[in-house]
Design a protein around this motif. Structure first.
Motif, PDB file in Angstrom:
ATOM      1  N   ARG A 173      -7.770  -4.606   8.594  1.00 22.69           N
ATOM      2  CA  ARG A 173      -9.109  -4.806   7.974  1.00 22.69           C
ATOM      3  C   ARG A 173      -9.619  -3.984   6.875  1.00 22.69           C
ATOM      4  N   PRO A 174      -9.124  -4.093   5.437  1.00 23.98           N
ATOM      5  CA  PRO A 174      -9.797  -2.725   4.492  1.00 23.98           C
ATOM      6  C   PRO A 174     -11.505  -2.293   4.978  1.00 23.98           C
ATOM      7  N   LYS A 175     -11.507  -1.240   4.931  1.00 24.89           N
ATOM      8  CA  LYS A 175     -13.303  -0.643   5.327  1.00 24.89           C
ATOM      9  C   LYS A 175     -13.889  -1.224   3.813  1.00 24.89           C
ATOM     10  N   ARG A 176     -15.036  -1.279   4.104  1.00 21.15           N
ATOM     11  CA  ARG A 176     -15.611  -0.976   3.103  1.00 21.15           C
ATOM     12  C   ARG A 176     -16.771  -0.703   3.177  1.00 21.15           C
ATOM     13  N   ARG A 177     -17.317   0.340   2.292  1.00 23.65           N
ATOM     14  CA  ARG A 177     -18.896   1.326   2.462  1.00 23.65           C
ATOM     15  C   ARG A 177     -19.544   0.780   2.424  1.00 23.65           C
ATOM     16  N   ARG A 178     -20.820   0.921   2.675  1.00 21.87           N
ATOM     17  CA  ARG A 178     -21.774   0.793   3.083  1.00 21.87           C
ATOM     18  C   ARG A 178     -22.768   0.314   1.231  1.00 21.87           C
ATOM     19  N   ALA A 196       3.534  -5.272   4.985  1.00 22.69           N
ATOM     20  CA  ALA A 196       3.489  -3.720   4.920  1.00 22.69           C
ATOM     21  C   ALA A 196       3.269  -4.109   6.218  1.00 22.69           C
ATOM     22  N   PRO A 197       3.936  -2.169   7.016  1.00 22.96           N
ATOM     23  CA  PRO A 197       3.342  -1.970   8.804  1.00 22.96           C
ATOM     24  C   PRO A 197       2.209  -1.972   8.430  1.00 22.96           C
ATOM     25  N   PRO A 198       1.307  -2.193  10.230  1.00 16.17           N
ATOM     26  CA  PRO A 198       0.772  -2.163  10.011  1.00 16.17           C
ATOM     27  C   PRO A 198       0.030   0.066  10.105  1.00 16.17           C
ATOM     28  N   SER A 199      -1.425  -0.335   9.287  1.00 17.07           N
ATOM     29  CA  SER A 199      -1.677   1.523   8.344  1.00 17.07           C
ATOM     30  C   SER A 199      -2.129   2.016  10.612  1.00 17.07           C
ATOM     31  N   ASP A 200      -2.530   1.233  11.339  1.00 24.82           N
ATOM     32  CA  ASP A 200      -2.752   1.608  12.755  1.00 24.82           C
ATOM     33  C   ASP A 200      -1.162   1.246  13.608  1.00 24.82           C
ATOM     34  N   PRO A 201      -0.178   1.728  14.108  1.00 26.89           N
ATOM     35  CA  PRO A 201       0.837   1.693  14.898  1.00 26.89           C
ATOM     36  C   PRO A 201       0.549   0.684  16.277  1.00 26.89           C
ATOM     37  N   ASN A 202      -0.495   1.728  16.189  1.00 22.60           N
ATOM     38  CA  ASN A 202      -0.920   0.889  17.861  1.00 22.60           C
ATOM     39  C   ASN A 202      -1.197  -0.824  17.896  1.00 22.60           C
ATOM     40  N   GLY A 277       7.672  -4.362  10.658  1.00 20.10           N
ATOM     41  CA  GLY A 277       7.203  -2.169  11.393  1.00 20.10           C
ATOM     42  C   GLY A 277       6.203  -4.014  12.455  1.00 20.10           C
ATOM     43  N   GLY A 278       6.683  -4.095  12.556  1.00 23.75           N
ATOM     44  CA  GLY A 278       5.058  -5.079  13.658  1.00 23.75           C
ATOM     45  C   GLY A 278       4.194  -5.795  13.266  1.00 23.75           C
ATOM     46  N   ASN A 279       4.039  -6.341  12.042  1.00 23.59           N
ATOM     47  CA  ASN A 279       3.057  -6.571  11.322  1.00 23.59           C
ATOM     48  C   ASN A 279       2.789  -7.869  12.044  1.00 23.59           C
ATOM     49  N   PRO A 280       0.841  -7.859  12.859  1.00 21.76           N
ATOM     50  CA  PRO A 280       0.066  -8.956  13.846  1.00 21.76           C
ATOM     51  C   PRO A 280       0.484 -10.540  12.452  1.00 21.76           C
ATOM     52  N   ALA A 281      -0.345  -9.576  11.080  1.00 21.53           N
ATOM     53  CA  ALA A 281       0.317 -10.708  10.651  1.00 21.53           C
ATOM     54  C   ALA A 281       1.053 -11.668  10.395  1.00 21.53           C
ATOM     55  N   LEU A 282       2.246 -11.601   9.876  1.00 17.78           N
ATOM     56  CA  LEU A 282       3.468 -11.871  10.375  1.00 17.78           C
ATOM     57  C   LEU A 282       3.885 -12.327  10.944  1.00 17.78           C
ATOM     58  N   ALA A 283       3.501 -11.854  12.055  1.00 22.24           N
ATOM     59  CA  ALA A 283       3.371 -12.357  13.521  1.00 22.24           C
ATOM     60  C   ALA A 283       3.157 -13.510  14.207  1.00 22.24           C
ATOM     61  N   TYR A 284       1.582 -13.341  13.613  1.00 20.52           N
ATOM     62  CA  TYR A 284       1.124 -14.720  13.553  1.00 20.52           C
ATOM     63  C   TYR A 284       1.593 -16.332  12.643  1.00 20.52           C
TER      64      TYR A 284
END
Length: 439
Positions: A173-178, A196-202, A277-284
């Motif tokens: 989820r893209p981070k947003r500024r306040r 796209a592979p998740p930016s966080d490999p975990n 790369g194990g993208n969780p959104a695609l897995a869903y």
């Protein structure tokens, strides 16, 4: 047994997971039997809601073990074994839910979600933040617990399942500024993020383990169809040739459904998830949400075949079988040729699914066992056609996966351009001597 394949093929399904599935064999069987006991569409809708509740419970343990489970850790095994107790209680209470007494079932579902919440609070692998999932399951446990003591439980169950679907297999989820306003992503942007592979490999999921996990569950559901056909043999005379023909047809249908999934859909799904790369959104999309309808379709087919083999089958038996088969074909997308498919391919697929449903009209001129024979032959024919379509897709995908994905991206971009192109652009390019419009 370790749950990591030493040959490099990815994580393997743990033995404790297979033991856990034994409980769900009984649970999903009770859902199918509930439809057989009262073959009406209202009961099918209730069975669908009950199956979805059990489905997301099973998904919770599948995702848990995919990301952090290890048969070598005692705590991980104990969490799964502990989950079998409330799940077993829920399985025994499924028929009471149909009768309007869901209290014990709801309490059991609350208990299993407390176990999932605790399991995600347990120290996982380094860098994997599962607190949000733990809090989500805690909320679900409260909702199911409250539903056990008040009427109108379905509303609370729906809310609990929807919020579970929101936090499981989360992608980036893209981070947003306040103070920054969140813009709604375009369809193309959402599609790109899924590949796209998740930016966080975990956050990545293990494609080999997930494919095997869901494949085994589909085998269990196909087993319900086999058990239905076999059990009916105990109640019919040995000289009933029409029945034996329908018995063979039911087994042939089960084999065709197995072939459709494991020789086409399962292979493509695993390759797609591995390449992402194990993208969780695609897995869903492919597994958690994508398998829900074809999985329930197998139970609907089993109920339809069961009813068709009764001495006095109801009229709904044929409809359960044909609609279930159409849902299975549509849910596994076995007739899809990929991004290069022309409009007439999509039209032919829609016509084939409509024809599958309409086979139930044969029940007006044929006995129910004969309809099972015809539907089984139709399933075999669908398998032959789908095998050719998916074989070509697998060849394109396996020869050059990057080019295959690039063709998907090109097709998606062209479709997006056609939708957003201004009407003035449809006239084509201006001629060499055409003047610019005056301002």
């Amino acid at each position: 047994m370790t749950d990591v394949d030493e040959t490099g093929g990815g994580k393997r399904v743990g033995w404790v997971e297979l033991y856990f599935d034994l409980v769900f064999v009984f649970a999903v069987g009770q859902v199918a039997h509930g439809v057989v006991a009262d073959p009406h569409w209202a009961r099918v809708a209730a069975a669908g809601g009950l199956f979805a509740t059990l489905w997301w419970t099973w998904i919770g343990f599948a995702v848990l073990y995919n990301r952090r489970g290890d048969d070598r850790r005692v705590a991980d095994r104990l969490f799964v074994l502990a989950g079998t107790i409330p799940c077993g209680i829920a399985a025994t209470q499924a028929h009471h839910v149909f009768e309007g007494h869901p209290a014990i079932f709801a309490a059991a579902m609350a208990g299993v979600r407390l176990i999932l919440a605790a399991a995600h609070r347990w120290p996982a692998r380094e860098g994997l933040d599962q607190r949000r999932i733990s809090w989500g399951y805690t909320i679900s446990a409260v909702l199911f617990g409250v539903s056990a003591i008040i009427p109108q439980t379905w509303a609370l169950w729906v809310f609990a399942l929807l919020q579970e679907a929101g936090f499981l297999l989360l992608g980036d989820r893209p981070k947003r500024r306040r103070g920054e306003r969140r813009e709604r992503p375009t369809r193309e942007a959402r599609w790109r993020s899924m590949w796209a592979p998740p930016s966080d490999p975990n956050l990545a999921v293990d494609s080999a383990h997930l494919a095997e996990r869901f494949g085994l569950f589909m085998i269990l559901l196909l087993g319900e169809l086999v058990i239905t056909v076999g059990t009916a043999a105990l109640e019919r005379p040995a000289d009933d040739l029409a029945y034996w023909a329908s018995l063979a047809a039911g087994l042939v249908m089960a084999g065709a459904l197995w072939w459709l999934y494991f020789t086409s859909a399962a292979l493509i799904y695993e390759r797609m998830l591995d390449l992402s790369g194990g993208n969780p959104a695609l897995a869903y999309s492919l597994y958690a949400g994508g398998h829900l309808f074809p999985a329930f379709a197998l139970l609907l087919i089993a109920a339809g075949v069961n009813l068709s083999l009764h001495e006095s089958p109801p009229q709904a038996a044929g409809w359960f079988t044909t609609i279930g088969l159409a849902l299975y074909l549509s849910g596994t997308r076995v007739f899809s040729a990929g991004p290069a498919e022309r409009w007439y391919g999509s039209a032919a697929r829609t016509a084939a699914l409509a024809a599958t449903v309409c086979l139930a009209f044969l029940g007006r001129v044929l006995p129910a066992p004969a309809v099972v024979v015809v539907v089984a032959a139709w399933a075999v024919g669908s398998t032959v056609v789908a095998a050719g379509i998916r074989h070509r897709a697998l060849d394109r995908f396996g020869a050059d996966p990057v080019a295959f994905l690039r063709s998907i991206e090109t097709a998606r971009r062209n479709a997006h351009d056609r939708e957003t192109r201004p009407a003035t652009d449809l006239r084509g390019p201006r001629g060499a001597g055409e003047a610019e419009p005056a301002e």
